[in-house]
Write an enzyme that holds these catalytic residues in place. Structure first.
Site, PDB file in Angstrom:
ATOM      1  N   ASN A  51       0.826  -1.220   0.000  1.00 45.70           N
ATOM      2  CA  ASN A  51       0.000   0.000   0.000  1.00 45.70           C
ATOM      3  C   ASN A  51       0.855   1.264   0.000  1.00 45.70           C
ATOM      4  OD1 ASN A  51       0.993   0.142   2.575  1.00 45.70           O
ATOM      5  ND2 ASN A  51      -0.995   0.159   3.614  1.00 45.70           N
TER       6      ASN A  51
ATOM      7  N   GLY B 111       6.723   2.095   2.199  1.00 45.31           N
ATOM      8  CA  GLY B 111       7.558   1.678   1.073  1.00 45.31           C
ATOM      9  C   GLY B 111       7.511   2.715  -0.039  1.00 45.31           C
TER      10      GLY B 111
ATOM     11  N   ASP C  69      -3.845  -2.577   0.053  1.00 44.70           N
ATOM     12  CA  ASP C  69      -3.666  -2.860   1.471  1.00 44.70           C
ATOM     13  C   ASP C  69      -3.976  -4.336   1.689  1.00 44.70           C
ATOM     14  OD1 ASP C  69      -4.174  -2.954   4.377  1.00 44.70           O
ATOM     15  OD2 ASP C  69      -4.043  -0.767   4.204  1.00 44.70           O
TER      16      ASP C  69
ATOM     17  N   THR D 196      -3.060  -4.488  10.338  1.00 51.98           N
ATOM     18  CA  THR D 196      -2.194  -5.066   9.299  1.00 51.98           C
ATOM     19  C   THR D 196      -1.679  -6.423   9.760  1.00 51.98           C
ATOM     20  OG1 THR D 196      -1.545  -2.926   8.404  1.00 51.98           O
ATOM     21  CG2 THR D 196       0.002  -4.733   8.068  1.00 51.98           C
TER      22      THR D 196
ATOM     23  N   ALA E 151       7.048 -12.673   8.255  1.00 53.13           N
ATOM     24  CA  ALA E 151       8.145 -11.896   8.839  1.00 53.13           C
ATOM     25  C   ALA E 151       7.727 -11.437  10.230  1.00 53.13           C
ATOM     26  CB  ALA E 151       8.470 -10.690   7.958  1.00 53.13           C
TER      27      ALA E 151
ATOM     28  N   TYR F  84       2.650  -3.064  17.684  1.00 56.79           N
ATOM     29  CA  TYR F  84       3.576  -3.836  16.848  1.00 56.79           C
ATOM     30  C   TYR F  84       3.927  -5.171  17.526  1.00 56.79           C
ATOM     31  CZ  TYR F  84       7.799  -4.698  13.973  1.00 56.79           C
ATOM     32  OH  TYR F  84       8.750  -5.234  13.134  1.00 56.79           O
TER      33      TYR F  84
ATOM     34  N   THR G 184      17.765  -5.290  11.248  1.00 58.62           N
ATOM     35  CA  THR G 184      18.438  -5.458   9.954  1.00 58.62           C
ATOM     36  C   THR G 184      18.595  -4.088   9.305  1.00 58.62           C
ATOM     37  OG1 THR G 184      17.499  -7.670   9.766  1.00 58.62           O
ATOM     38  CG2 THR G 184      18.290  -6.675   7.738  1.00 58.62           C
TER      39      THR G 184
HETATM   40  P1  NAD Z   1       9.350  -1.205   5.703  1.00 51.35           P
HETATM   41  O1  NAD Z   1       8.471  -0.254   6.434  1.00 51.35           O
HETATM   42  O2  NAD Z   1      10.444  -0.656   4.858  1.00 51.35           O
HETATM   43  O3  NAD Z   1       8.493  -2.192   4.803  1.00 51.35           O
HETATM   44  C1  NAD Z   1       7.164  -2.543   5.069  1.00 51.35           C
HETATM   45  C2  NAD Z   1       6.398  -2.514   3.768  1.00 51.35           C
HETATM   46  O4  NAD Z   1       5.056  -2.952   4.020  1.00 51.35           O
HETATM   47  C3  NAD Z   1       6.314  -1.111   3.169  1.00 51.35           C
HETATM   48  O5  NAD Z   1       6.589  -1.153   1.795  1.00 51.35           O
HETATM   49  C4  NAD Z   1       4.855  -0.691   3.437  1.00 51.35           C
HETATM   50  O6  NAD Z   1       4.386   0.240   2.503  1.00 51.35           O
HETATM   51  C5  NAD Z   1       4.156  -2.032   3.389  1.00 51.35           C
HETATM   52  N1  NAD Z   1       2.910  -2.084   4.162  1.00 51.35           N
HETATM   53  C6  NAD Z   1       2.695  -1.694   5.441  1.00 51.35           C
HETATM   54  N2  NAD Z   1       1.425  -1.927   5.804  1.00 51.35           N
HETATM   55  C7  NAD Z   1       0.803  -2.485   4.727  1.00 51.35           C
HETATM   56  C8  NAD Z   1      -0.510  -2.940   4.465  1.00 51.35           C
HETATM   57  N3  NAD Z   1      -1.472  -2.873   5.405  1.00 51.35           N
HETATM   58  N4  NAD Z   1      -0.799  -3.449   3.244  1.00 51.35           N
HETATM   59  C9  NAD Z   1       0.165  -3.512   2.282  1.00 51.35           C
HETATM   60  N5  NAD Z   1       1.429  -3.093   2.475  1.00 51.35           N
HETATM   61  C10 NAD Z   1       1.756  -2.585   3.672  1.00 51.35           C
HETATM   62  O7  NAD Z   1       9.952  -2.186   6.819  1.00 51.35           O
HETATM   63  P2  NAD Z   1      11.077  -3.314   6.690  1.00 51.35           P
HETATM   64  O8  NAD Z   1      12.184  -2.936   7.571  1.00 51.35           O
HETATM   65  O9  NAD Z   1      11.340  -3.614   5.266  1.00 51.35           O
HETATM   66  O10 NAD Z   1      10.330  -4.540   7.373  1.00 51.35           O
HETATM   67  C11 NAD Z   1       9.653  -5.514   6.594  1.00 51.35           C
HETATM   68  C12 NAD Z   1       9.053  -6.569   7.511  1.00 51.35           C
HETATM   69  O11 NAD Z   1      10.076  -7.185   8.291  1.00 51.35           O
HETATM   70  C13 NAD Z   1       8.030  -6.022   8.485  1.00 51.35           C
HETATM   71  O12 NAD Z   1       6.968  -6.931   8.590  1.00 51.35           O
HETATM   72  C14 NAD Z   1       8.775  -5.953   9.789  1.00 51.35           C
HETATM   73  O13 NAD Z   1       7.923  -6.124  10.896  1.00 51.35           O
HETATM   74  C15 NAD Z   1       9.761  -7.105   9.653  1.00 51.35           C
HETATM   75  N6  NAD Z   1      10.959  -6.857  10.455  1.00 51.35           N
HETATM   76  C16 NAD Z   1      11.904  -5.976  10.025  1.00 51.35           C
HETATM   77  C17 NAD Z   1      13.014  -5.740  10.819  1.00 51.35           C
HETATM   78  C18 NAD Z   1      14.102  -4.797  10.390  1.00 51.35           C
HETATM   79  O14 NAD Z   1      15.051  -4.595  11.149  1.00 51.35           O
HETATM   80  N7  NAD Z   1      14.064  -4.216   9.216  1.00 51.35           N
HETATM   81  C19 NAD Z   1      13.161  -6.398  12.053  1.00 51.35           C
HETATM   82  C20 NAD Z   1      12.149  -7.261  12.452  1.00 51.35           C
HETATM   83  C21 NAD Z   1      11.064  -7.504  11.634  1.00 51.35           C
END
Ligand code: NAD
Ligand code: UDP
Length: 353
Positions: free
Chosen positions: A44, A48, A68, A104, A126, A157, A187
């Site tokens: 959505n 991103g 979404d 979400t 994830a 969260y 990460t």
């Molecule tokens: P990010 O915010 O860059 O990516 C999340 C993506 O999901 C975005 O593109 C956003 O637009 C999309 N999104 C959010 N809600 C949505 C919805 N309702 N419908 C459709 N799309 C939706 O975050 P990230 O760091 O890339 O994390 C990705 C996943 O990994 C997440 O689920 C996060 O919880 C998990 N995670 C990430 C980390 C980290 O350190 N990066 C650590 C633990 C878990």
């Protein structure tokens, strides 16, 4: 196209990546398209960006669906694998719309699980180290149930992701889908947003622009930082494993650093003379975090290859490009969620290292 079609000698699959336009998701899409698969990115674009997947839009094996995951997916949609990465991950972003974050995690994940059941697709969720909350066991193993405040500002969260895990394991136990759950620890890497609010993006952008580095609390809290390419390699390995692990698996880099150590490293690599300023610790901020990755090692032979000092260099190069375009670090934490970019709470102390 069917599962049996082949590209480059490997089975070509139809793969849905929810959250594929985000930081981790875009790297994952890149890897999967590179392996010859057909990838549909459902996003959505809340946190991103289409820029993250721009290089893929030229491929006829990559499609973006702006939607979404809480809304039903188009009827007749068929996939072989689903990666669910959709959810804001940075505290200021997930706390900016806490109800949306929880929905979400729960409604969105349930929609995708139902799709997996209908398509007989494999599903990878994830999840996060945040399910351990402010942990009382160290390092964190998968059998630790965690220490989470269910009513605090991080709960949308932490508890959302815990509820999503519950749904995943209920689908698995009931034999409704082959569901796998990864618990991702912090990460970092290129394509993080400068206004993401997380520690690496904030410190690097501040160091590059000569602004004070914002340290919350004493800076003696720890985190373990995994480089993005190590992480997405692990996700694909876990999805591809013949046997379902049957429980969650930690993925992260076990190297543990205090926030002060990280700040020193960022200053050293960037050559910045920025000062460190101390700010209040956000509510419920976990004090220690380090993954026990024995399970990932035993099950998939996975372990990270890129140490922090090495992964920081390409990350800093990325942010250098972004800050030239005007990107800025933002405050993080519950009480800062509604602050606007560049406005910080008053420092509680200042120190020079
Ligand atoms: P990010 O915010 O860059 O990516 C999340 C993506 O999901 C975005 O593109 C956003 O637009 C999309 N999104 C959010 N809600 C949505 C919805 N309702 N419908 C459709 N799309 C939706 O975050 P990230 O760091 O890339 O994390 C990705 C996943 O990994 C997440 O689920 C996060 O919880 C998990 N995670 C990430 C980390 C980290 O350190 N990066 C650590 C633990 C878990
Ligand atoms: N943090 C900090 N300064 C910042 C951003 C974060 O000191 O500008 C701290 C934060 O309080 C936490 C750690 O760095 O202790 C990691 O924060 P982040 O938001 O990156 O991730 P999480 O808390 O979700 O692990």
């Amino acid at each position: 196209m069917k599962r049996e079609d082949f590209a480059n000698g490997a089975a070509m699959k139809r793969i849905l990546v929810a959250g594929g336009a985000g930081f981790l998701g875009s790297h994952l899409c890149e890897l999967l398209v590179g392996q010859g698969h057909h990838v549909t990115c459902v996003d959505n674009l809340a946190t991103g960006s289409l820029r993250n997947v721009k290089a893929l839009t030229g491929s006829n094996r990559f499609v973006i669906l702006k939607q979404d995951i809480c809304d039903p997916l188009p009827e007749g949609f068929m996939v072989d694998e689903i990666y669910n990465l959709a959810c804001a991950a940075s505290p200021p972003h997930y706390q900016a719309d806490p109800v949306g974050t929880m929905m979400t995690c729960v409604v969105g994940t349930n929609n995708l699980l139902a799709l997996a059941e209908r398509c007989d697709a494999r599903f990878l969720q994830a999840s996060t180290s945040e399910v351990y909350g402010d942990p009382e066991q160290h390092p964190q193993r998968e059998d630790y149930w965690g220490h989470v405040n269910p009513t605090g500002p991080r709960a949308c969260y932490d508890e959302g992701k815990r509820a999503a895990e519950t749904l995943c394991f209920d689908y698995l136990r009931a034999g409704r889908a082959d569901v796998r759950v990864v618990r991702i620890f912090n990460t970092y890497g290129p394509r993080m947003r400068p206004d993401d609010g997380r520690i690496i993006s904030n410190l690097v952008c501040q160091a590059l622009s000569g602004e004070p580095l914002t340290i919350y609390g004493t800076g003696e809290q720890t985190r373990s930082f995994c480089y993005v390419s190590d992480l997405v390699r692990g996700l694909v390995q876990m999805m591809g494993a013949k046997d379902n692990p049957g429980g969650p698996v930690n993925f992260g880099n076990p190297g543990e650093f205090t926030i002060n150590e990280l700040a020193e490293l960022v200053l050293k690599i960037t050559g910045s003379t920025s000062e460190l300023t101390l700010h209040p610790l956000p509510v419920d901020d976990p004090q220690r975090r380090r993954p026990d990755i024995s399970r990932a090692r035993e099950l998939f032979g996975w372990q990270p290859e890129i140490p922090l000092v090495e992964g920081l260099r390409p990350t800093i190069d990325w942010f250098a490009g972004e800050t030239r375009k005007g990107g800025r670090a933002v405050p993080s934490g519950a009480h800062l969620a509604r602050e606007t970019a560049g406005r910080l709470p008053e420092p509680v102390a200042a120190q020079r290292h």
